[in-house]
Scaffold this motif. Structure first.
Motif, PDB file in Angstrom:
ATOM      1  N   GLY A 180      39.134  43.961  41.928  1.00 20.55           N
ATOM      2  CA  GLY A 180      39.339  45.392  42.167  1.00 20.55           C
ATOM      3  C   GLY A 180      40.550  45.623  43.054  1.00 20.55           C
ATOM      4  N   SER A 181      40.729  44.748  44.031  1.00 24.35           N
ATOM      5  CA  SER A 181      41.901  44.864  44.901  1.00 24.35           C
ATOM      6  C   SER A 181      43.174  44.653  44.072  1.00 24.35           C
ATOM      7  CB  SER A 181      41.810  43.817  46.012  1.00 24.35           C
ATOM      8  OG  SER A 181      43.045  43.685  46.631  1.00 24.35           O
ATOM      9  N   ALA A 182      43.086  43.712  43.138  1.00 25.05           N
ATOM     10  CA  ALA A 182      44.270  43.389  42.338  1.00 25.05           C
ATOM     11  C   ALA A 182      44.558  44.477  41.291  1.00 25.05           C
ATOM     12  CB  ALA A 182      44.075  42.036  41.661  1.00 25.05           C
ATOM     13  N   VAL A 183      43.509  44.924  40.607  1.00 25.04           N
ATOM     14  CA  VAL A 183      43.724  45.915  39.545  1.00 25.04           C
ATOM     15  C   VAL A 183      43.975  47.270  40.195  1.00 25.04           C
ATOM     16  CG1 VAL A 183      42.708  47.101  37.575  1.00 25.04           C
ATOM     17  CG2 VAL A 183      42.213  44.678  37.960  1.00 25.04           C
ATOM     18  N   GLY A 184      45.141  47.802  39.961  1.00 30.12           N
ATOM     19  CA  GLY A 184      45.454  49.084  40.600  1.00 30.12           C
ATOM     20  C   GLY A 184      46.588  49.769  39.868  1.00 30.12           C
ATOM     21  N   LEU A 185      47.303  50.591  40.613  1.00 31.66           N
ATOM     22  CA  LEU A 185      48.393  51.345  39.993  1.00 31.66           C
ATOM     23  C   LEU A 185      49.464  50.410  39.446  1.00 31.66           C
ATOM     24  CD1 LEU A 185      48.579  54.086  42.738  1.00 31.66           C
ATOM     25  CD2 LEU A 185      47.482  54.237  40.500  1.00 31.66           C
ATOM     26  N   GLY A 186      49.575  49.226  40.088  1.00 34.30           N
ATOM     27  CA  GLY A 186      50.556  48.238  39.640  1.00 34.30           C
ATOM     28  C   GLY A 186      50.315  47.818  38.204  1.00 34.30           C
ATOM     29  N   ASN A 187      49.058  47.720  37.794  1.00 29.85           N
ATOM     30  CA  ASN A 187      48.740  47.261  36.440  1.00 29.85           C
ATOM     31  C   ASN A 187      49.091  48.295  35.385  1.00 29.85           C
ATOM     32  OD1 ASN A 187      46.967  46.040  38.462  1.00 29.85           O
ATOM     33  ND2 ASN A 187      46.206  44.851  36.754  1.00 29.85           N
ATOM     34  N   PHE A 188      48.806  49.563  35.691  1.00 31.04           N
ATOM     35  CA  PHE A 188      48.908  50.596  34.658  1.00 31.04           C
ATOM     36  C   PHE A 188      50.209  51.389  34.726  1.00 31.04           C
ATOM     37  CE2 PHE A 188      44.354  49.901  35.309  1.00 31.04           C
ATOM     38  CZ  PHE A 188      43.998  49.551  34.021  1.00 31.04           C
ATOM     39  N   PHE A 207      53.323  39.287  42.507  1.00 28.20           N
ATOM     40  CA  PHE A 207      52.818  39.418  43.877  1.00 28.20           C
ATOM     41  C   PHE A 207      52.035  40.719  44.028  1.00 28.20           C
ATOM     42  CE2 PHE A 207      55.206  35.899  45.285  1.00 28.20           C
ATOM     43  CZ  PHE A 207      54.815  35.616  46.579  1.00 28.20           C
ATOM     44  N   PHE A 208      52.681  41.819  43.589  1.00 29.28           N
ATOM     45  CA  PHE A 208      52.068  43.128  43.820  1.00 29.28           C
ATOM     46  C   PHE A 208      50.760  43.241  43.058  1.00 29.28           C
ATOM     47  CE2 PHE A 208      51.541  47.715  43.343  1.00 29.28           C
ATOM     48  CZ  PHE A 208      51.792  48.146  44.631  1.00 29.28           C
ATOM     49  N   THR A 209      50.768  42.797  41.814  1.00 27.62           N
ATOM     50  CA  THR A 209      49.575  43.025  41.008  1.00 27.62           C
ATOM     51  C   THR A 209      48.402  42.149  41.458  1.00 27.62           C
ATOM     52  OG1 THR A 209      48.735  43.251  38.779  1.00 27.62           O
ATOM     53  CG2 THR A 209      50.123  41.378  39.128  1.00 27.62           C
ATOM     54  N   LEU A 210      48.684  40.937  41.915  1.00 30.10           N
ATOM     55  CA  LEU A 210      47.565  40.086  42.344  1.00 30.10           C
ATOM     56  C   LEU A 210      47.108  40.411  43.763  1.00 30.10           C
ATOM     57  CD1 LEU A 210      48.552  36.543  41.001  1.00 30.10           C
ATOM     58  CD2 LEU A 210      46.829  38.082  40.079  1.00 30.10           C
ATOM     59  N   SER A 211      47.824  41.309  44.440  1.00 25.77           N
ATOM     60  CA  SER A 211      47.550  41.609  45.857  1.00 25.77           C
ATOM     61  C   SER A 211      47.684  40.364  46.711  1.00 25.77           C
ATOM     62  CB  SER A 211      46.146  42.191  46.059  1.00 25.77           C
ATOM     63  OG  SER A 211      46.037  43.471  45.535  1.00 25.77           O
ATOM     64  N   VAL A 212      48.627  39.470  46.376  1.00 21.95           N
ATOM     65  CA  VAL A 212      48.881  38.337  47.267  1.00 21.95           C
ATOM     66  C   VAL A 212      50.022  38.697  48.211  1.00 21.95           C
ATOM     67  CG1 VAL A 212      48.027  36.510  45.760  1.00 21.95           C
ATOM     68  CG2 VAL A 212      50.420  37.138  45.641  1.00 21.95           C
ATOM     69  N   THR A 237      39.857  51.068  44.437  1.00 20.38           N
ATOM     70  CA  THR A 237      39.416  49.680  44.659  1.00 20.38           C
ATOM     71  C   THR A 237      40.535  48.869  45.323  1.00 20.38           C
ATOM     72  OG1 THR A 237      40.086  49.072  42.410  1.00 20.38           O
ATOM     73  CG2 THR A 237      37.758  49.622  42.727  1.00 20.38           C
ATOM     74  N   SER A 238      41.789  49.263  45.105  1.00 19.96           N
ATOM     75  CA  SER A 238      42.900  48.560  45.762  1.00 19.96           C
ATOM     76  C   SER A 238      43.118  49.081  47.179  1.00 19.96           C
ATOM     77  CB  SER A 238      44.196  48.735  44.974  1.00 19.96           C
ATOM     78  OG  SER A 238      44.059  48.213  43.684  1.00 19.96           O
ATOM     79  N   SER A 239      43.060  50.398  47.351  1.00 17.18           N
ATOM     80  CA  SER A 239      43.411  50.929  48.682  1.00 17.18           C
ATOM     81  C   SER A 239      42.351  50.587  49.728  1.00 17.18           C
ATOM     82  CB  SER A 239      43.681  52.431  48.623  1.00 17.18           C
ATOM     83  OG  SER A 239      42.586  53.119  48.085  1.00 17.18           O
TER      84      SER A 239
HETATM   85  N1  ALA Z   1      47.339  44.977  43.384  1.00 11.63           N
HETATM   86  C1  ALA Z   1      47.350  46.378  43.555  1.00 11.63           C
HETATM   87  C2  ALA Z   1      47.987  47.073  42.403  1.00 11.63           C
HETATM   88  O1  ALA Z   1      48.337  46.460  41.432  1.00 11.63           O
HETATM   89  C3  ALA Z   1      48.005  46.724  44.867  1.00 11.63           C
HETATM   90  O2  ALA Z   1      48.143  48.246  42.408  1.00 11.63           O
END
Ligand code: ALA
Length: 538
Positions: A20-28, A261-266, A359-361
């Motif tokens: 949930g942290s990883a899946v966010g605005l970055g994915n879509f 990096f951004f999408t995996l929240s690493v 879920t990310s924020s």
């Molecule tokens: N990993 C989060 C995103 O993809 C921050 O939006």
């Protein structure tokens, strides 16, 4: 020290929370635009290289550091890096694990509130682009400009409460209510419900897009297959002729690494904090791969098949390009205006985006809450209040300086493009070179259901990943740093945004310093269990 006794409820719960942290605005929003602008299918070569050589190793590093830190009773990045690095310098460098999530949260929750606003406007039928299709793009762009105050600074606070400020307050409040409830009752429960809803919503929109066929017989080439091809066929970038030319462009590789990096929240300190609530016998290797795979499913299979193909089908190649916000908030509403039952698909899409963003924020808040509890010895209510005040001030700054999103872009640039690489590098160096790669492998494999060979883990963590990080960092400095430093020298809003980052950094450093004295006293009173060594194996 106020030691929290929080734990994840179930293994699925922690995997869904990390996913949930990883899946966010970055994915879509970020991924489709970045992939389409950087060679489409060709972009996936650097993307998967970055995933294998940077994303997954740093995920493992964060999970391992977090798990070991949690065993020692610590949950925040400065405390964990200070303990496992055995030196105060790592503790101070660990401040990046507080700065990153705090600053990113400030603008992330703002964008999140736009998704909520769009969902609300669609639900009540207030996002109407009129009946003349030729006016759709202009009206959509005007709607977004009015909502976020793109035209002028201070626009949103003039003459009463602007609707977008109200949506921001709701989004901000939802985050803090959830985080106040804690790890298992707040984050885990919410992600357990939100993640399946997100799959259903994204699935519904995906089916709608893939069954659009050729909606306009006057443009037979604008069909689903060509839309998918536009997104995924390897294509040249700029004036180059060959699709493979994208592979020779360092900017494409940097974009891929930044996206991973951004999408995996690493490199945010988030995963390290989440992993610190694992038990000593909990698996980290397979869980981290499962969470990353879930994220990739959302990114490539859902995000990658919806936005750009849908835009291509209705608007053609010229309309299916644009940056993160342009595609998400200007182009997609035009697409929904053309689409049968578009109002409802717009509502479903933006509701899904809002859930993904929440879920990310919330994951950005938890590392700092844990730190404030550990550093100041205060309870959850006080730590939530302190962080709420700091982030609310930052958000108000961004809301006020809304013109051209200059403040938001500056914060995003320094944090999400540079900061994540710095923290990722610190984490890998502490794990592999200071704590020891073999010892880290041993910690990672305790209770693991998948055992990467020790030599693979060691070579990756000690050599390959740091070298890739160094290369990416060097290329970033060469290509981008000069321009941005020159833009800062011109002063104005970007400089003020950097001033905010510097102020938060200073504040956090002072807290880390005070906390360090507190932790040193506490550690002197109780002998910590010595870290396990490879000699303990078997
Ligand atoms: N990993 C989060 C995103 O993809 C921050 O939006």
């Amino acid at each position: 020290m106020a030691r929290t006794k929080e734990r994840w409820g179930t293994r699925l719960g922690v995997i869904l929370a990390v996913a949930g942290s990883a899946v966010g605005l970055g994915n879509f929003l970020r991924f489709p635009g970045t992939a389409a602008q950087n060679g489409g299918g060709t972009f996936m070569v650097p993307y998967f290289c970055a995933l294998l050589l940077l994303g997954i190793p740093i995920c493992w590093a964060e999970w391992t550091l977090g798990k070991r830190g949690g065993q020692l009773g610590y949950h925040s990045c400065p405390a964990i890096l200070g303990q496992l690095g055995g030196s105060r310098i790592w503790r101070y460098l660990g401040v990046m694990g507080l700065l990153m999530p705090t600053i990113v949260y400030m603008y992330y929750v703002l964008v999140e509130s736009w998704t909520l606003a769009y969902a609300g406007y669609y639900l009540f039928g207030r996002l109407d682009l009129g009946s003349d299709p030729s006016q759709y793009p202009a009206r959509s762009s005007q709607f977004f400009t009015n909502l976020v105050g793109l035209d002028q600074d201070g626009f949103m606070l003039q003459g009463g409460l602007h609707p977008s400020v109200i949506f921001w307050m709701i989004a901000f409040g939802v985050n803090f209510c959830l985080i106040y409830r804690g790890i298992s009752k707040g984050i885990e429960k919410f992600c357990n419900v939100a993640m399946p809803i997100m799959v259903l919503c994204a699935g519904a929109v995906l089916i709608r897009v893939l069954t659009l066929g050729t909606p306009d017989p006057a443009h037979p080439d604008q069909n689903v297959l060509n839309g998918l091809g536009f997104m995924w066929n390897p294509k040249p970038i700029g004036s180059a002729h060959s699709a493979l030319s994208a592979l020779a462009d360092p900017k494409v590789w940097l974009a891929a690494a930044g996206q991973v990096f951004f999408t995996l929240s690493v490199g945010f300190g988030v995963i390290m904090n989440y992993a610190s609530y694992l038990g000593p016998k909990d698996d980290v290797v397979l869980s981290s791969l499962t969470a990353s795979a879930t994220n990739e499913f959302f990114e490539v299979c859902l995000g990658g098949l919806i936005t750009i193909p849908a835009a291509f089908i209705f608007l053609g190649a010229a309309g299916a390009v644009g940056g993160t916000f342009g595609l998400g908030f200007n182009t997609l509403p035009v697409v929904f205006a053309y689409m049968p039952a578009g109002r409802w698909f717009g509502f479903i899409w933006f509701t899904m985006l809002f859930l993904a963003a929440v879920t990310s924020s919330i994951s950005l808040l938890q590392p700092v809450i844990a730190f404030l509890e550990e550093a100041l010895g205060v309870g959850r209510r006080a730590s939530v209040t302190i962080l709420g005040l700091i982030t609310a001030l930052g958000c108000l700054f961004l809301i006020y300086f809304s013109k051209d999103l200059a403040a938001l872009d500056t914060m995003d640039f320094w944090m999400a493009q540079l900061g994540i690489f710095i923290l990722g590098t610190i984490e890998v160096v502490v794990l592999a070179w200071v704590f020891g790669a073999r010892r880290a492998h041993w910690v990672a494999c305790q209770g693991a259901e998948l055992h990467p060979p020790s030599w693979v883990f060691t070579v990756l963590m000690r050599c390959i990943t740091p070298l890739c990080l160094l290369t990416v960092f060097g290329a970033w400095c060469y290509l981008y740093a000069g321009d941005y430093l020159r833009s800062l020298a011109r002063g104005g809003v970007p400089l003020a945004a950097v001033g905010i980052i510097a102020t938060v950094l200073l504040f956090m450093l002072i807290l880390v310093h005070l906390a360090g004295r507190r932790w040193d006293r506490a550690d002197a009173d109780r002998l910590p269990p010595s870290p396990p060594g490879p000699e303990d194996v078997g």
